[in-house]
Structures are given as structure tokens and as C-alpha cells.
Enzyme design. Sequence first.
Site, PDB file in Angstrom:
ATOM      1  N   CYS A   1       0.842  -1.200   0.000  1.00 21.87           N
ATOM      2  CA  CYS A   1       0.000   0.000   0.000  1.00 21.87           C
ATOM      3  C   CYS A   1       0.872   1.243   0.000  1.00 21.87           C
ATOM      4  O   CYS A   1       2.100   1.162   0.028  1.00 21.87           O
ATOM      5  CB  CYS A   1      -0.936   0.007   1.207  1.00 21.87           C
ATOM      6  SG  CYS A   1      -0.075   0.200   2.785  1.00 21.87           S
TER       7      CYS A   1
ATOM      8  N   CYS B   1       3.530   1.678   2.652  1.00 25.39           N
ATOM      9  CA  CYS B   1       4.815   1.021   2.392  1.00 25.39           C
ATOM     10  C   CYS B   1       5.744   1.953   1.633  1.00 25.39           C
ATOM     11  O   CYS B   1       6.952   1.988   1.879  1.00 25.39           O
ATOM     12  CB  CYS B   1       4.612  -0.257   1.599  1.00 25.39           C
ATOM     13  SG  CYS B   1       3.556  -1.468   2.408  1.00 25.39           S
TER      14      CYS B   1
ATOM     15  N   ASP C   1      10.874  31.274 -28.288  1.00 29.03           N
ATOM     16  CA  ASP C   1      12.026  31.773 -29.022  1.00 29.03           C
ATOM     17  C   ASP C   1      11.628  31.785 -30.504  1.00 29.03           C
ATOM     18  O   ASP C   1      10.788  30.995 -30.929  1.00 29.03           O
ATOM     19  CB  ASP C   1      13.224  30.850 -28.792  1.00 29.03           C
ATOM     20  CG  ASP C   1      14.434  31.279 -29.591  1.00 29.03           C
ATOM     21  OD1 ASP C   1      14.765  32.471 -29.556  1.00 29.03           O
ATOM     22  OD2 ASP C   1      15.042  30.422 -30.261  1.00 29.03           O
TER      23      ASP C   1
ATOM     24  N   ASP D   1      15.514  26.245 -28.051  1.00 30.19           N
ATOM     25  CA  ASP D   1      16.294  25.143 -28.622  1.00 30.19           C
ATOM     26  C   ASP D   1      17.147  24.424 -27.588  1.00 30.19           C
ATOM     27  O   ASP D   1      17.837  23.468 -27.914  1.00 30.19           O
ATOM     28  CB  ASP D   1      17.160  25.646 -29.780  1.00 30.19           C
ATOM     29  CG  ASP D   1      18.191  26.684 -29.338  1.00 30.19           C
ATOM     30  OD1 ASP D   1      18.379  26.866 -28.117  1.00 30.19           O
ATOM     31  OD2 ASP D   1      18.807  27.314 -30.213  1.00 30.19           O
TER      32      ASP D   1
ATOM     33  N   ASP E   1      19.087  29.117 -25.285  1.00 26.44           N
ATOM     34  CA  ASP E   1      18.001  29.503 -24.390  1.00 26.44           C
ATOM     35  C   ASP E   1      18.048  28.781 -23.044  1.00 26.44           C
ATOM     36  O   ASP E   1      17.082  28.817 -22.288  1.00 26.44           O
ATOM     37  CB  ASP E   1      16.657  29.206 -25.060  1.00 26.44           C
ATOM     38  CG  ASP E   1      16.537  29.890 -26.408  1.00 26.44           C
ATOM     39  OD1 ASP E   1      16.829  31.089 -26.486  1.00 26.44           O
ATOM     40  OD2 ASP E   1      16.173  29.215 -27.385  1.00 26.44           O
TER      41      ASP E   1
END
Length: 744
Positions: free
Chosen positions: A16, A19, A428, A627, A631
Site C-alpha cells: 500500500c 509502504c 524563441d 532550442d 536559451d
Amino acid sequence: MNKIQEHRLSVGGMSCAGCVASVEKALNAVPGVETASVSFAEHAAQVSGRVDADTLIKAVVDAGYEAAEVKDLDREQEEREAAEREAYRGRFRKAGVAALVGTPLMVGEMAGWFPAIADAPLFWLLIAAVAGATMYYAGRHFFIGAWKQFRHHNANMDTLIAMGTGAAWLYSLAITLFPDSVPSIAQHAYYEAAVFIIAFINFGQALEMRARSRTSEAIKRLIGLQPKTARVVREGKELDVPIIEVGVEESVRVRPGERIPVDGVVIDGQSSVDEAMLTGEPLPVEKRIGDEVVGGTINKTGSFLYQAKRIGKDTVLACIIDMVRQAQASKPAIGRLVDRVAGVFVPSVMIVAVFTFLAWLNWGPDPRISFAIVATVTVLIIACPCALGLATPISIMIGVGKAAQYGVLIRNGEALQQAGKLTTIVLDKTGTVTEGRPTVTSVVPTEGWEEDELLHAAASVEAGSEHPLAQAIVEAAKERGMQPEAVEGFAALSGRGVSAEWRGQTVLFGNLRLMGEQGVGLGGLESRFGELAAEAQTPMLLAVAGRAAGIITVADPVKSDSAGAVSRLKREGLKVVMITGDYQAAADAVGRQVGIDQVIAEVLPEHKSDAVAKLQAEGEIVGMVGDGINDAPALARANVGFAIGSGTDVAIESADVTLMRGSLHGVADAIAISQATVRNIKQNLFGAFIYNTLGIPVAAGVLYPFIGLLLNPMIAGAAMAASSVTVVTNANRLRFFRAGEDSK
């Protein structure tokens, strides 16, 4: 150990969400661990830090679970699938046996066929033995798990089931052995309830496993894309060899209809290649000598020879699989919150169960002990937090896989959650809104200069630059039969242009800012410069020995689908901003062409992140699309960074999301998938929380004083099993999600 390492562990014994919290706590407590993420859906842990695998395994084992290091991810996938198939069949067998025993017991009790306990003790001892043997066969894994957790001072779902069914059976046995110890009205056994609870839970877990196995279909599909063999050329002969034996720089032959085995570059022949698995684009791409090909894509028509460049874990496909796996194993903020809640949930339920027992024993109607036992067992059974633990990871796994089908690689769960909250998208220009393949459109010399001479000078200076505009100028010169000359003192001036010594004279080539800083007179070129910029062309000025020699313009065509993608983003309520180092007039022309709301031009690369930060300061949640190289600071600064590319550089560290196809529709797809996934998670969590919030009080008997309703423990077991199956089934609805019709 000084180097940070990534470890993947297979974790056994988790039942569960509690855990998950226990294992993560154990791993994070290990010295040197920086991050640890445990997936209940995959039963695996992803750990990063300066620590070895053996230490991590010991920590998991000490916490009461099983662990092993995963070294071969493909093999792990196969082994996990085989284990899940066996576990699925085992759960069904156990559920069937328990139901086979429990049904006649329940029917006999309800029909009144069985004698009173005090009148037939041997009969009831036989029933006790049969029920006990059935519980041992069909439910011993619950008791073993509960005992392990008890030894390590933990509690989980197994604890609740073992306590609930064990208490029902032990109470029934005590009544069978000592019927006179309670009033005759309380002489009732619950053997059938204990057996049926185990049947329901096993059946629910089997259905859950079956549904859960479908969540990893994206990984299976990606793994299946790589062929098992490759046809290599060795000593002039073509040989079929296992793909693991292909070496770098080795020549590989691909015939029509075959999958390309590894990444490389075409050296002979030409063909069209179906790259849909990589980019989501259905149209084949023409490949000629010098073009890159990617492993897993399909050769459609011609036969060609190519040279292997990336093999094994370095291939694009291997990187994609790794990114998808890491993203599926990661947790968004909402998932971490759920794990913290689940970590204290089971102990809280046990406390509620104790109070329930005491309340019925002190203030309940006769037979008090029977009511107390029934209510307590029902609380323990109905409260198992399986659904809570599955709510987030199952949806994340399917959402990330679905995104990969659209050519969108999401690096982590946080990005998946954040993408749907964006309010502004910053684009961009070059290579994102435009094709990124600029061409020279005009050459405007001043008096005393010829077009070819002007272009030759510019090409010579720009030959040392890797900028797309520089490459366009060099290519234009070569098309006119001119080869760039050698220059000296080349210098790239960020955001301005370049300078160099050409034929003994200083040459400047760049924008108006550069010319102004160097005091170059333009001699009346300003008006022509403005006219060219207004036509969506990028004009660049060339000056020799401090005097203007002319203008060269370069145009980068807008992608055919950019306008449609921008329109789609705006329909979703997003503000679209374009940011570029280009001239304002040229940038405005592109902005008008594609329908962008705001254009920020003449921005130096290092200042793009400042523009993103300014938007964030205004309260915007910003996604940056670029890119991934120039950037990078802006991508890292944004709430979500989208790296857009050709599909060969998939591991851009600065971006949260990598778009495999060069289309802005990928951004819209990512946002749509994010919104659908988060919506699905919230539906799951709502269902799980409502189930427990309403189920526990009803199980405890709060409605009994008003309408006489007290849940039967068997109903609680069925409800608990159904809640988990419902969550997994709801998550699997994401597999049928489709992005906008105009996304392709």
C-alpha cells in the site's frame, strides 16, 4: 564515494501507499542519498546520491522489505511482467478457493441450516479448521507481511487485513471453545466473514494487477521498436549479428521495410524513413548521404548503407526509454503529499479501530462483544489505503507514456503537473516559430562595392561562426562559386555580430548596436535597413575599415503550422509571447504572421531569462520554448521549459519537456495531456478520500443509532477491493486520450 550515482532498485513486499512512505524514509535516511523516489505502481525505487547499491538494499531490507538492484532495465521489464502474470494467476486461484469455501458457509448461516454453537461444538470446530486452512492457503501472504512490518515497528495494509480477519477467526474460535463465556445472543461465529474478506481482497488485487500491467504499455512499445539483429558489413560481406555486437563506426545495411537498428549517418544510397515513433509525424522523411538516421525508425523504400554513431544506451531510443522511465517513477507535489498522508494513515486507522471497539463495548447494545468485534473488523478492512497509493503513480505512468506517443518527452512528474497550470507561453523565434533554416534573400551594396564582393567578405568573416544566419551566408557565397577566405582575429560579439581581419582590414558584420558601438557611419542606409526589417527579413550590416559597405538580409521562413499552434494555445486561454534577438520590425512582422500577442525583440541571449523572470514577477506561470542551447538559462528559469528540436538531441538538461518533432503543436499536446492527467489524478484522489472519509465512520457504526445500519465485514472487504480496481480502471481511461484534432 565522490561521484553522484543513479540506482534503480526492485522493491518487494509493498502492499500500500504506507509502504511507499516507509521505504522512502529508509532510503532517505542513508548517508549520501540526495533523492529517493519509490513507485508503488512499479514496485521500484529510483535513488540518486553518493552511495552504493548494497547500502541501499540493506536499508530497504532493514525496513522490512525485499530489494535487489536493477542493472538490465529490459530484463527487469520482462521479469516484472512474468512475476505479475504469476501473481495475477495466484491471486485468482486463492480468491477462487476462498470463495468456494466461503459460499456454503455464508449460505448455511443465512438459511439457518447450521446448529447452534453450544449444541454442536465438534461441527463448529471442523468449520474452524476448514476456515483456518483456507485462510492459511489464500491469505498467508497478508499475515507474513504483517509480521514483517511488526518486527520492524511498521504497519501497512497487510497489518489491517491480518488484524481484521485474524480477530474475526480468533473470536469465532473462542466462542466455539467456550460458548458459555458470553450470553447466548452473542454466540455467533464469523468464519465465513474472515474467509470471504480474503476472497474479495485477493480478487480485487488480481483485477488491480491486470489493469496495472496495461499502464506500462508505452515502455513495452518503445522497447519493442528496437530490432534484435543488424546486418553489418565486415570484410566486404554482409552478416546478420545480434544488435549488442554492432560497434561504433561500423557499416550497417538497411533494406526496405526493416527497422533501423542503431543511430548513424547515411554513407551510401537514399530512402524515405518513417520517424513517427520518434516525432509523431506520419509522413516519411527523405534521407540522403550525410543525413542522420535513428534506431527504431522504419526504412520505407530504398536500401542504404549507414555508419553507426551511437549504440547501446547512447542511442536516441535508449535515451527516450530512460527519460520515460524516470518520469514515470517521479512524483509531482500532489503525489508527495499523498505519500505523507498515507504514511500516517494505517496507524491512525488502528487507533480508530481501538476506539470503535471500546465505544461499542461500553455503550453499544447487547450483545456488546459481538457488535464491537464486527465494527472493529469492518473498520480495519474498509480502511486499507490501496486506492490512495495507486491514485497518483498509475495516472503519472499512463500520462507520461501517452505524451511519448505524441513525441513529447516529460522529464519528471512535477513538469507534468505544472504544464497544465501555465498562463503564458514564451517562444524563441529562430527554430521554434520559424524553420531555423535561414537563407540569404538580398544583398544591398553601397557605392564602390559589388554584390559578390560584399557577400564574399561577409562569408569569409562568418565562416568561423556556427550561428544559423552565418551558415546561410556561407552557403549563399558557395552557391555563387565563392569560397570563404582565411581571416585573422575572429571574435564573436554576443548579441551584436562578429569581427575579424580580412585582407588586412578590420571587418565588422552585425546589427545596428554593433555599428553604433564602433562608431560606424551608415551613410543613409538606415531607411533601407528599416524597410527590409519590416518585411520579416533580418538585415545585417557589413563595415570595412570603419565604413559601411552594405546590407545582407536573411529570411527564416515561418513553419507552416506555427500559426495554427499559436491559435490553439490562445484558445486554451494562454498568453503567447515571442522573444528574440532579432530587430523589432522583423520580429513584429513574424509575430503578426502567426498571431502572437506580444513580441519582445533585440534581447541578448543572456537577458532572455530576465524577460521570463519579469513575466513571473507579474504573476504569470511561464512556459519557455526554445532550442535548449542558447536559451538554456531561460528554459531553466521558466516554470516549465520546453526544448524543441529535430529529435536527435533528447537529453537537454535545461528543459523539463523535450519536443521530439519540430512543431509548436507539441507544446499544446503537452499542456492538454498534463491537464487530462492532473484531472485524472484528482478524480482518483477524490474517490479514494471520499471512500475512506465516508467508509470508516459508517464501518465504525455512526449510522447505527439513527437507522440501525452496521456494515458486514464482507461488504467492507468487497468495497475495499472495488475501490482499488476503480482507481486503476479510471487511470487507464487516459490511454484513450486524444489531443486536439489540429495537433498533427
